[in-house]
Design a protein around this motif. Structure first.
Motif, PDB file in Angstrom:
ATOM      1  N   PRO A 165       0.833  -1.216   0.000  1.00  0.00           N
ATOM      2  CA  PRO A 165       0.000   0.000   0.000  1.00  0.00           C
ATOM      3  C   PRO A 165       0.861   1.257   0.000  1.00  0.00           C
ATOM      4  O   PRO A 165       1.899   1.315   0.665  1.00  0.00           O
ATOM      5  CB  PRO A 165      -0.807  -0.122   1.298  1.00  0.00           C
ATOM      6  N   ARG A 166       0.430   2.235  -0.729  1.00  0.00           N
ATOM      7  CA  ARG A 166       1.174   3.489  -0.811  1.00  0.00           C
ATOM      8  C   ARG A 166       0.950   4.311   0.454  1.00  0.00           C
ATOM      9  O   ARG A 166      -0.197   4.449   0.911  1.00  0.00           O
ATOM     10  CB  ARG A 166       0.705   4.273  -2.037  1.00  0.00           C
ATOM     11  N   TRP A 250      -5.537  13.476  -9.058  1.00  0.00           N
ATOM     12  CA  TRP A 250      -6.522  13.004 -10.039  1.00  0.00           C
ATOM     13  C   TRP A 250      -7.032  14.204 -10.824  1.00  0.00           C
ATOM     14  O   TRP A 250      -7.590  15.138 -10.246  1.00  0.00           O
ATOM     15  CB  TRP A 250      -7.671  12.282  -9.338  1.00  0.00           C
ATOM     16  N   ALA A 371      -6.260  -0.028 -12.439  1.00  0.00           N
ATOM     17  CA  ALA A 371      -6.512   0.358 -11.052  1.00  0.00           C
ATOM     18  C   ALA A 371      -5.226   0.310 -10.238  1.00  0.00           C
ATOM     19  O   ALA A 371      -4.936   1.210  -9.441  1.00  0.00           O
ATOM     20  CB  ALA A 371      -7.566  -0.551 -10.437  1.00  0.00           C
ATOM     21  N   ARG A 372      -4.429  -0.738 -10.432  1.00  0.00           N
ATOM     22  CA  ARG A 372      -3.172  -0.854  -9.673  1.00  0.00           C
ATOM     23  C   ARG A 372      -2.134   0.154 -10.151  1.00  0.00           C
ATOM     24  O   ARG A 372      -1.359   0.681  -9.359  1.00  0.00           O
ATOM     25  CB  ARG A 372      -2.647  -2.291  -9.776  1.00  0.00           C
ATOM     26  N   SER A 374      -2.780   3.104 -11.296  1.00  0.00           N
ATOM     27  CA  SER A 374      -3.154   4.430 -10.797  1.00  0.00           C
ATOM     28  C   SER A 374      -2.796   4.596  -9.322  1.00  0.00           C
ATOM     29  O   SER A 374      -2.567   5.717  -8.857  1.00  0.00           O
ATOM     30  CB  SER A 374      -4.654   4.676 -11.006  1.00  0.00           C
ATOM     31  N   ALA A 375      -2.729   3.480  -8.586  1.00  0.00           N
ATOM     32  CA  ALA A 375      -2.352   3.575  -7.171  1.00  0.00           C
ATOM     33  C   ALA A 375      -0.906   4.010  -7.002  1.00  0.00           C
ATOM     34  O   ALA A 375      -0.536   4.566  -5.967  1.00  0.00           O
ATOM     35  CB  ALA A 375      -2.584   2.227  -6.487  1.00  0.00           C
ATOM     36  N   GLU A 376      -0.069   3.765  -8.021  1.00  0.00           N
ATOM     37  CA  GLU A 376       1.346   4.115  -7.942  1.00  0.00           C
ATOM     38  C   GLU A 376       1.692   5.343  -8.774  1.00  0.00           C
ATOM     39  O   GLU A 376       2.833   5.806  -8.754  1.00  0.00           O
ATOM     40  CB  GLU A 376       2.200   2.929  -8.422  1.00  0.00           C
ATOM     41  N   ASN A 390     -16.455   6.085  -7.769  1.00  0.00           N
ATOM     42  CA  ASN A 390     -15.488   5.550  -6.811  1.00  0.00           C
ATOM     43  C   ASN A 390     -15.735   6.081  -5.410  1.00  0.00           C
ATOM     44  O   ASN A 390     -15.636   5.346  -4.423  1.00  0.00           O
ATOM     45  CB  ASN A 390     -14.065   5.888  -7.245  1.00  0.00           C
ATOM     46  N   GLU A 396     -11.879   1.495  -3.986  1.00  0.00           N
ATOM     47  CA  GLU A 396     -10.468   1.860  -3.881  1.00  0.00           C
ATOM     48  C   GLU A 396     -10.232   2.842  -2.740  1.00  0.00           C
ATOM     49  O   GLU A 396      -9.540   3.849  -2.878  1.00  0.00           O
ATOM     50  CB  GLU A 396      -9.976   2.436  -5.214  1.00  0.00           C
ATOM     51  N   THR A 399      -6.662   3.840  -1.706  1.00  0.00           N
ATOM     52  CA  THR A 399      -5.889   4.738  -2.573  1.00  0.00           C
ATOM     53  C   THR A 399      -6.715   5.966  -2.956  1.00  0.00           C
ATOM     54  O   THR A 399      -6.492   6.568  -3.994  1.00  0.00           O
ATOM     55  CB  THR A 399      -5.448   3.998  -3.846  1.00  0.00           C
ATOM     56  N   ARG A 400      -7.665   6.335  -2.101  1.00  0.00           N
ATOM     57  CA  ARG A 400      -8.525   7.474  -2.412  1.00  0.00           C
ATOM     58  C   ARG A 400      -7.695   8.747  -2.522  1.00  0.00           C
ATOM     59  O   ARG A 400      -6.898   9.063  -1.642  1.00  0.00           O
ATOM     60  CB  ARG A 400      -9.580   7.633  -1.330  1.00  0.00           C
TER      61      ARG A 400
END
Length: 904
Positions: A165-166, A250, A371-372, A374-376, A390, A396, A399-400
């Motif tokens: 997790p970030r 975003w 999706a993954r 965009s989390a990074e 969302n 998600e 990673t909001r």
């Protein structure tokens, strides 16, 4: 040369070309030749429409191009294809047919040279041969069998990997001057100095400051005119914050066109394409992406006929696509339209039936990969609908994002209106029935009902299995196949169809007017009849019987996660979590339906607007039901999106719609926040008074289709093409197109039209942009978000003042928003958006023509200050358009109408 004739049909005529030469033919002969002999053509549906022969088929060069060059775009016109295959374009319409013969030969020569998309082609052409694809026997001899086994699609696609997790973004401050310094790096030292852009970047940086109060984000409303350079203006502080805070920004848009433009602009941030793919990710709703499980089903016999051919071509594309985006990505928008309605929608997950980790392709899924990624990522390019979905459905959450940029911010109200609305209709209930039950007796395809998706999980948990069985039983009460026919016959089946029948009857009784044109009908949900009240109770009971097991199943799945049995590995956990999210969404929908039914015979809620509707198209019904919208949809938007955020920038060239900041705040949710937003305004750097003029034509009678068509034709001829024609009604658009297309063709001026040509809107804009002599007719979708700089768009013609449609919803908002002043604000915003299509660069020049003598002077502030505005006859307008656009001169003739000072 191929032993087939080539057929070309346009509004200017029909030609057949063979090895012996080209000849002009009539429609009847062309149809006879096409029916008896395989013919080469370009865009079969379009040619068939022009021949009046819908079943036209042949060897479509676009299909061959899609097979040979998947994931490569070409404008689907003779000129566009010529560039794609490196041939000289045809100068005259009568030369196109012979060009198609040359283009076919050039395409068939591709396999003999360097061909990057060779892998998989031999196997694909064999499969297409079994499907009797017309090109298969022609192409197959040109493709040699590979010496070793090729990697097939499902083994070729890379797998995504799980990552830790970030961490939460760090609170960082962007010091004064830093955003401007980053902007200078992005624009380059030799770039033209733009004071407005520098000021914009500095103002936008305030949205990235640390939040001081919970549920009170740093909100900045920024109106920046066309040409300011908004994109790089907000990318400068956004990239600085992302680098230092370690979080994602975003950037949300309303149109797919702007998403593509933003993705291109990020090359300034990350010139290295490999690094850019890591740091910048484009996200869309899951219904936009290819579903590999649906594709596998289609390839294994789930599709038949032409749809099966499309599936094979999509499989070719899937092996080379960058991200699997079927709508606005690197799949040519024209490809699905070649197959009419066969198959494209079935290749995406439009029904929420994903089995997540239960899918054999889960580790290669395009949606999960996006999706993954965009989390990074540092920059995520999304859209308003996805951001709201969302947030509202809790997707998600780990990673909001905490920082948003809403470009095209004037559309936030409309996006929220659609997102948070409720529709209890036949179409929606039958969709829920399919989601629960899957294919019923006689239905085709893989069983993807609730029981099939969760059978193995349910076998572990007795309570879950019971809940699934109860949900399946309760779903039988929902509308089923053939419901519209039964309503028309007065024989509804079950409580939901009985409710819909009562809604339909009351809507017709109250809404239909003399001279009804066959469009949709609606009426307020007020003073319900006894029949409607009596139908509501059994319908509510049926929905409640479905809601209870959905809730119970969700709780049982949460219990499974808490118990963590041995079989619940990472993949199984992801699957259960996905099922919980999907169940939650469906349960929320049913709960909203129950709340809507409670309104029947009960007290009205002043926060919402409820009505009944029969949806029709060209006189044919396609849906019936109850509807609910928030009077102010920015209220739920502020609760689920704005308040949890730390910083929000809302920007647009027309944010205030004519200079009213209070309206801009109201339509972006700012009044529902504890902290007032900052405001920023920068006027466009363009010299509008010399670059453009507005002409209001006073002698085209409203309702006279012949006069309207004549006006469009004369203006387009005067401009030499390059015209965007905007309509407020599809019926009038079609009437004008039918009257002027052939007339313009005789002048050598192509005409394209939304809702007429069997081509998607994005491709129509590409065709229009590509040809300075072409013109394009369209409706609302072309009024905003279309970027066509240069000579290709030099004249905008609107058929009339774009007054809002007098719906039940509009009437309620008009009453709450100030009556006629509310209408005026909407019209000014629409006029500003339409005018904004005209001048996109400093060297553009053009005219804006409004074919309405009833244009009130109070609406003139919609146009940039100083633009000459004159009321003229059609003859004068034609002369002035010709004078301005034939020479490209920047002139302003005649007297301008004064803009009322009270409306400035």
């Amino acid at each position: 040369m191929l032993p087939y004739p080539a057929l070309h049909a346009s509004h200017g005529g029909i030609w057949i070309a063979t090895a012996d030469g080209t000849r002009r033919v009539g429609r009847g002969e062309a149809i006879r030749i096409a029916a008896d002999t395989p013919v080469l053509l370009l865009n079969a549906p379009l040619v068939g429409q022009r021949l009046g022969y819908a079943e036209l088929s042949g060897l479509d060069l676009l299909e061959l191009y899609a097979f040979l060059h998947p994931a490569r775009f070409a404008v689907p016109t003779p000129a566009g294809l010529a560039r794609a295959v490196d041939l000289s374009p045809s100068e005259r319409d009568e030369d196109v047919a012979s060009f198609l013969l040359e283009a076919a030969a050039a395409l068939l020569a591709v396999p003999a040279g360097h061909w990057p998309e060779r892998e998989g082609a031999w196997a694909a052409v064999q499969a297409l041969g079994r499907l009797r694809w017309p090109w298969a026997p022609v192409v197959a001899p040109h493709i040699s069998r590979p010496r070793s086994d090729e990697r097939w699609l499902f083994s070729k696609l890379p797998e995504w990997e799980e990552a830790a997790p970030r961490p939460a973004p760090r609170p960082v401050e962007i010091a004064p001057g830093e955003a401007e310094a980053r902007l200078a790096l992005l624009t380059g030292g030799a770039a033209e100095e733009r004071p407005g852009q520098r000021a914009y970047a500095a103002a936008a940086a305030a949205a990235f400051a640390p939040r001081a109060i919970r549920e009170a984000p740093n909100m900045v409303l920024a109106e920046a005119g066309t040409g300011i350079g908004k994109t790089l203006g907000y990318l400068a502080p956004a990239s600085l914050w992302s680098e230092r805070a370690g979080g994602a920004v975003w950037i949300s848009t309303y149109t797919k066109a702007l998403q593509r433009q933003l993705a291109a602009e990020t090359a300034r941030l990350y010139p290295d394409p490999v690094l850019r793919r890591e740091r910048v990710v484009t996200r869309k709703g899951r219904e936009n992406y290819l579903c590999l499980l649906n594709l596998e089903d289609a390839l294994q016999g789930g599709f038949g006929g032409r749809a099966a051919v499309l599936a094979q071509l999509v499989a070719r594309w899937a092996a080379f696509t960058a991200d699997g985006d079927m709508v606005g990505g690197d799949l040519p928008g024209w490809l699905p339209t070649l197959f009419r309605r066969n198959g494209p929608a079935a290749l995406t997950d439009r029904r929420g039936e994903c089995v997540y980790a239960g899918c054999p392709h889960y580790r290669k899924c395009f949606i999960e990969r996006a999706a993954r990624a965009s989390a990074e990522a540092d920059i995520v390019i999304a859209n308003h609908a996805l951001v709201m979905v969302n947030a509202a459905r809790g997707r998600e959450t780990a990673t909001r994002p905490t920082r948003y940029v809403f470009d095209e911010g004037h559309h936030l109200f409309d996006a929220a209106d659609a997102m948070f609305g409720v529709a209890l209709t036949g179409g929606e209930t039958i969709e829920l029935r399919r989601w629960v039950l899957g294919p019923e007796a006689g239905g085709r395809g893989r069983r993807r009902g609730l029981a099939a998706r969760l059978s193995d999980v349910a076998s572990y948990d007795e309570g879950g299995a019971r809940a699934i069985a109860d949900a399946v039983a309760a779903a039988q009460a929902l509308a089923s196949e053939g419901w519209l026919g039964r309503l028309g016959e007065g024989a509804p089946f079950g409580p939901i169809e009985t409710l819909l029948a009562a809604v339909r009857g009351l809507t017709y009784a109250r809404a239909e007017q003399p001279g009804d044109a066959g469009y949709g009908l609606e009426t307020e949900l007020a003073e319900p009849t006894p029949a409607l009240i009596e139908a509501a109770a059994p319908a509510a009971h049926a929905l409640d019987a479905l809601l209870r097991p959905l809730h119970a199943l969700g709780r049982r799945l949460e219990a499974v996660l808490a118990e963590a049995p041995d079989w619940l590995d990472g993949a199984a956990r992801a699957r259960v979590e996905g099922a919980i999210a999907s169940l939650g969404w469906r349960a929320e929908t049913v709960a909203a339906w129950l709340a809507l039914l409670a309104r029947i015979g009960g007290p009205a809620d002043p926060e919402v607007v409820d009505w009944m509707a029969v949806d029709r198209a060209e006189g044919r019904e396609y849906d019936v039901g109850l509807h609910r919208r928030w009077l102010d949809p920015t209220r739920p938007f502020a609760e689920v999106v704005l308040k949890p955020a730390h910083g929000v920038l809302v920007t647009s060239a027309t944010l205030t719609g004519g200079g009213d900041w209070d309206v801009a705040e109201a339509r972006t949710g700012a009044p529902h926040l504890a902290r007032a937003p900052a405001r920023f305004e920068a006027a466009s750097p363009f010299d509008y008074p010399s670059q453009a003029e507005v002409l209001i034509v006073t002698d085209v009678k409203r309702g006279d289709a012949a006069a309207l068509a004549n006006a469009y034709a004369r203006l387009i001829v005067a401009a030499g093409g390059g015209t965007l024609g905007l309509f407020t009604a599809i019926r009038r658009l079609r009437a004008v197109h039918g009257r002027i297309a052939d007339r313009l063709a005789q002048e050598g001026l192509p005409l394209h039209a939304q809702h007429v040509d069997p081509i998607d809107t994005g491709t129509l804009v590409d065709i229009f942009r590509d040809d300075p002599t072409a013109s394009l007719l369209g409706t609302d979708a072309l009024r905003d978000g279309v970027d066509v700089p240069g000579r290709s768009l030099r004249l905008v013609v609107m058929e009339g003042v774009p007054w809002p449609k007098p719906t039940v919803l509009h009437a309620a908002r008009r009453l709450a928003g100030g009556g006629s002043a509310y209408d005026d604000r909407i019209v000014r915003a629409r006029l500003a958006q339409a005018f904004g299509r005209l001048i996109r660069r400093a060297d553009d020049s053009g005219a804006f023509v409004l074919l309405s003598a009833a244009m009130p002077s109070r609406l003139l502030p919609a146009f940039p200050s100083g633009v000459p505005v004159a009321r003229v006859t059609l003859d004068e307008a034609v002369a002035r358009v010709a004078a301005r656009l034939s020479s490209g001169a920047r002139i302003g003739h005649g007297e301008s109408l004064p803009v009322p000072t009270e409306n400035r």
